[in-house]
Each structure stands twice: as structure tokens, then as C-alpha cells.
Design an enzyme around this catalytic site. Structure first.
Site, PDB file in Angstrom:
ATOM      1  N   HIS A 181       0.851  -1.192   0.000  1.00 22.23           N
ATOM      2  CA  HIS A 181       0.000   0.000   0.000  1.00 22.23           C
ATOM      3  C   HIS A 181       0.890   1.247   0.000  1.00 22.23           C
ATOM      4  O   HIS A 181       2.114   1.137   0.106  1.00 22.23           O
ATOM      5  CB  HIS A 181      -0.972   0.006   1.194  1.00 22.23           C
ATOM      6  N   VAL A 264      -4.749   3.847  12.217  1.00 23.42           N
ATOM      7  CA  VAL A 264      -5.696   4.936  12.460  1.00 23.42           C
ATOM      8  C   VAL A 264      -6.619   4.590  13.625  1.00 23.42           C
ATOM      9  O   VAL A 264      -6.857   3.429  13.917  1.00 23.42           O
ATOM     10  CB  VAL A 264      -6.564   5.237  11.205  1.00 23.42           C
ATOM     11  N   ALA A 316      -5.908  10.376   7.641  1.00 20.74           N
ATOM     12  CA  ALA A 316      -5.195   9.718   6.548  1.00 20.74           C
ATOM     13  C   ALA A 316      -6.202   8.922   5.749  1.00 20.74           C
ATOM     14  O   ALA A 316      -7.253   8.545   6.269  1.00 20.74           O
ATOM     15  CB  ALA A 316      -4.114   8.800   7.100  1.00 20.74           C
TER      16      ALA A 316
HETATM   17  N1  DAH Z   1      -3.426   1.204   3.322  1.00 20.74           N
HETATM   18  C1  DAH Z   1      -4.780   0.685   3.399  1.00 20.74           C
HETATM   19  C2  DAH Z   1      -4.920  -0.490   2.470  1.00 20.74           C
HETATM   20  O1  DAH Z   1      -4.194  -0.606   1.537  1.00 20.74           O
HETATM   21  C3  DAH Z   1      -5.789   1.734   3.054  1.00 20.74           C
HETATM   22  C4  DAH Z   1      -5.859   2.802   4.111  1.00 20.74           C
HETATM   23  C5  DAH Z   1      -6.737   2.690   5.160  1.00 20.74           C
HETATM   24  C6  DAH Z   1      -5.012   3.883   4.043  1.00 20.74           C
HETATM   25  C7  DAH Z   1      -6.827   3.637   6.131  1.00 20.74           C
HETATM   26  C8  DAH Z   1      -5.094   4.872   5.038  1.00 20.74           C
HETATM   27  C9  DAH Z   1      -6.011   4.741   6.074  1.00 20.74           C
HETATM   28  O2  DAH Z   1      -4.321   5.940   5.024  1.00 20.74           O
HETATM   29  O3  DAH Z   1      -6.078   5.681   7.012  1.00 20.74           O
HETATM   30  O4  DAH Z   1      -5.788  -1.299   2.670  1.00 20.74           O
END
Ligand code: DAH
Length: 348
Positions: A181, A264, A316
Site C-alpha cells: 500500500h 488509524v 489519513a
Molecule cells: N493502506 C490501506 C490499504 O491498503 C488503506 C488505508 C486505510 C489507508 C486507512 C489509510 C487509512 O491511510 O487511514 O488497505
């Protein structure tokens, strides 16, 4: 009259000729009615019969030779002429060759639209590495090795990757992987920047997954991070409402659903509902469509990057680019984006 001499002179002159008018002059000179050869024939009448026969025969032979020479020379010049004419010929009535025009990939188009929408809201754009360390991809985001949440991200690890020492990490070294991610950039950015700021991070991500209509081993995310003194989820909602309105060119309903991401607290899932569903097939259903995960940045992350305690807060989010493109253009299979199928690509 020396016929042999006449012949040699005619041949010599002919060999120097390379255009039609010169050749015509030559013809008049050697084969014309007033040529020496003609005059020679005229003079034969005054000779006795036997002489007339002998010299007449020789003169005829010479005339034949000169006529042949003339014909060959003429062919040679004409051939040369038509060859250059073919090369220089330009048919201005011939239809042109159509140059097919290239264009941007649908994912590039959508990424640019999303980025532009955020730029209007004051967000800066930063990018991060696709090869990431275990620390930034997981540990720094509250996902230690034994945490069950790691299972949410099927990971492509790099074989033989050098363990790189990481001074910021409690664990002494970090393996390398293809980022699952764009969230690692949250920590990387905060390590080198003080609030207040608002950034987005567009980029390619990778998952070790079986592909199907909604899963690919590569896809794109746009991460967002806004940190300041009084930033709340209400600010986030207002910004997202503006951005999706900009992207879909219509009023869009936005709703939050409680969700869980270790980095978060609280965490939410963001859904949208289009007033006019762009997708023909589901014209009337008008259902809620999930477009991203988000939440308020976990205080652990602020602590990890050395921010002053209790001073900052922020939100975020991680938005799926393919997901937005699929909704916008009514695409029903994520695999089409990387299939290089011209019938698909030509539609954009
Ligand atoms: N990184 C997470 C994913 O790939 C998505 C995500 C969720 C990003 C919550 C964020 C957040 O910045 O606050 O599933």
C-alpha cells in the site's frame, strides 16, 4: 568518302550524347536527307553498275548500323528519363496514410483527475519507493510481524533481500518487499516534515494474490495525509465530498462506515453514492460503492516520528485508483487495465 571513318566519328559522337535534343541533332547529321551518307547515296547514280552495287552495299550496311545505334541510344535516354520521373512523381490526389494517435491510459487519466482535484484543495504531491522495507510497510504502521492484521496484506517479499539496518526501528533490521500500500509514505514523510501539512501520494502497489475480476497483483493507490492542530474527520468529509464531486462531475453522497486499520483510530471505510449512476446496467439501483479506507492518524505514529505529544492530529486515507476508474468508466474487470488489449484501450 571514307565510310569507315564516318562510322567511327558517328559512334564517338553518339557515345557522348545523353539527351533527346542532342540525339536528334546527331540523327539529322548522320541519317538526315542532307547527311554525308545521303549525299554519298546520291553520288552513286553516276557510277558504273558494278561499282554502284559494291559501294551501295557498304553504304547500306553503314546506314543500318547507324540506325541501330540511334534506336539503342534513344531507348537508353528514354529509360533513364522515365526512371527519374517515377522517383519524382508526387500524386497529390492520393489519400494520405493516417497516423494513428496515441493517448493516455485510463488509469493515468483518472490519476491526473484525482490529483488535480486534491491540488485544488491545497494538497502537495509526494512519491515514495515501490521497493519498501518491512519496517515502513508494516512495523511503523502498528503492524508488527505477529499481528493478525498482516494477513490483510498478502505480500511479495524480495528473495535474498539484504537486511537493511533501521535506526528508527525497535527491530534492528528490516527485510525488503514490494509495498502493499502507499501508507508507508505517511511515516517516511512525517519523519522529515513538521505539521501543518497536507499531502497526497499516488503510486503503484503490489499484492501476492490470485487475480480475478476485482483483484490484481499490481494496482494503484493515492494515499492522503493531513496533519495540523485541529484537523478532524469533519474536515476530511468536507474535502472528500469536494474531490469526488470534481471527479464524477456531479453531486455525490459520501458516508463513513466504522472499520479497522492499525494505523488509524478511529478507522473508517468511505462509501459514495452517485445521484446518476454512470453504470448503465445498474441504472436504478444506485447503491453505495466503497472507494477507500481512512481514519484519524494513530497517536503511535506521531510518537514514532518524534512529534510533540498531544499537539497534532490529522486524518489519513488510501484511495483505490482502479476502483474509481471502474466506477467512472463502467469497467467490470480490473485485469483489463494491464491486459494491453487495444480494443479496451481505444475506448478512452
Ligand atoms: N493502506 C490501506 C490499504 O491498503 C488503506 C488505508 C486505510 C489507508 C486507512 C489509510 C487509512 O491511510 O487511514 O488497505
Amino acid at each position: 568518302m571514307n565510310l569507315e571513318q564516318l562510322k567511327r566519328q558517328a559512334q564517338k559522337e553518339a557515345s557522348l550524347i545523353n539527351d533527346v535534343s542532342e540525339l536528334e541533332k546527331w540523327r539529322v547529321r548522320y541519317l538526315g536527307r542532307k547527311s554525308s551518307l545521303s549525299l554519298f547515296f546520291d553520288s552513286l547514280t553516276k557510277l558504273p553498275l558494278s561499282e554502284k552495287k559494291r559501294q551501295g552495299k557498304e553504304a547500306n550496311k553503314l546506314r543500318q548500323t547507324l540506325q541501330e545505334l540511334y534506336k539503342n541510344k534513344k531507348d537508353e535516354i528514354e529509360n533513364k528519363l522515365s526512371a527519374t520521373a517515377a522517383i519524382n512523381f508526387l500524386d497529390i490526389t492520393q489519400p494520405g496514410v493516417k497516423q494513428s494517435e496515441g493517448h493516455l491510459h485510463p488509469l493515468t487519466l483518472v490519476t491526473r483527475e484525482i490529483v488535480t482535484a486534491f491540488e485544488k484543495m491545497g494538497f502537495a504531491i509526494v512519491e515514495g519507493p515501490e521497493i519498501e522495507s518491512e519496517y515502513y510497510n508494516f512495523d511503523a504502521l502498528n503492524i508488527p510481524a505477529d499481528h493478525p492484521a498482516r494477513e490483510m496484506w498478502d505480500t511479495l517479499w524480495l528473495r535474498n533481500s539484504h537486511k537493511i539496518p533501521n535506526p528508527k526501528s525497535q527491530i534492528s533490521s528490516s527485510r525488503l518487499l514490494l509495498r502493499t500500500h502507499t501508507s508507508p509514505m505517511q511515516v517516511r514523510y512525517m519523519e522529515t516534515h513538521q505539521p501543518p501539512f497536507r499531502i497526497i501520494v499516488p503510486g503503484r502497489c503490489f499484492r501476492y494474490e490470485a487475480t480475478d475480476a476485482s483483484h490484481e497483483i499490481q494496482f494503484h493507490q493515492i494515499e492522503g495525509l493531513m496533519v495540523g492542530e485541529n484537523i478532524s474527520l469533519a474536515n476530511f468529509k468536507a474535502i472528500i465530498e469536494e474531490v469526488v464531486k470534481d471527479i464524477f462531475k456531479q453531486q455525490v453522497l459520501v458516508r463513513f462506515r466504522p472499520s479497522y486499520f492499525p494505523f488509524v483510530a478511529p478507522g473508517v471505510e468511505v462509501d459514495i453514492k452517485l445521484k446518476q449512476d454512470t453504470r448503465h446496467k445498474k441504472q436504478d439501483t444506485n447503491e453505495w460503492l466503497e472507494i477507500m479506507g481512512a481514519g484519524m492518524v494513530h497517536p503511535d505514529l506521531f510518537k514514532r516520528v518524534g512529534y510533540e505529544a498531544n499537539r497534532w492530529q490529522g486524518f489519513a486515507f488510501g484511495l483505490g485508483v482502479e476502483r474509481i476508474a471502474m466506477i467512472k468508466y463502467q469497467i467490470n474487470d480490473i485485469r483489463l487495465f494491464f491486459s494491453s488489449d487495444i480494443r479496451f484501450l481505444e475506448q478512452f
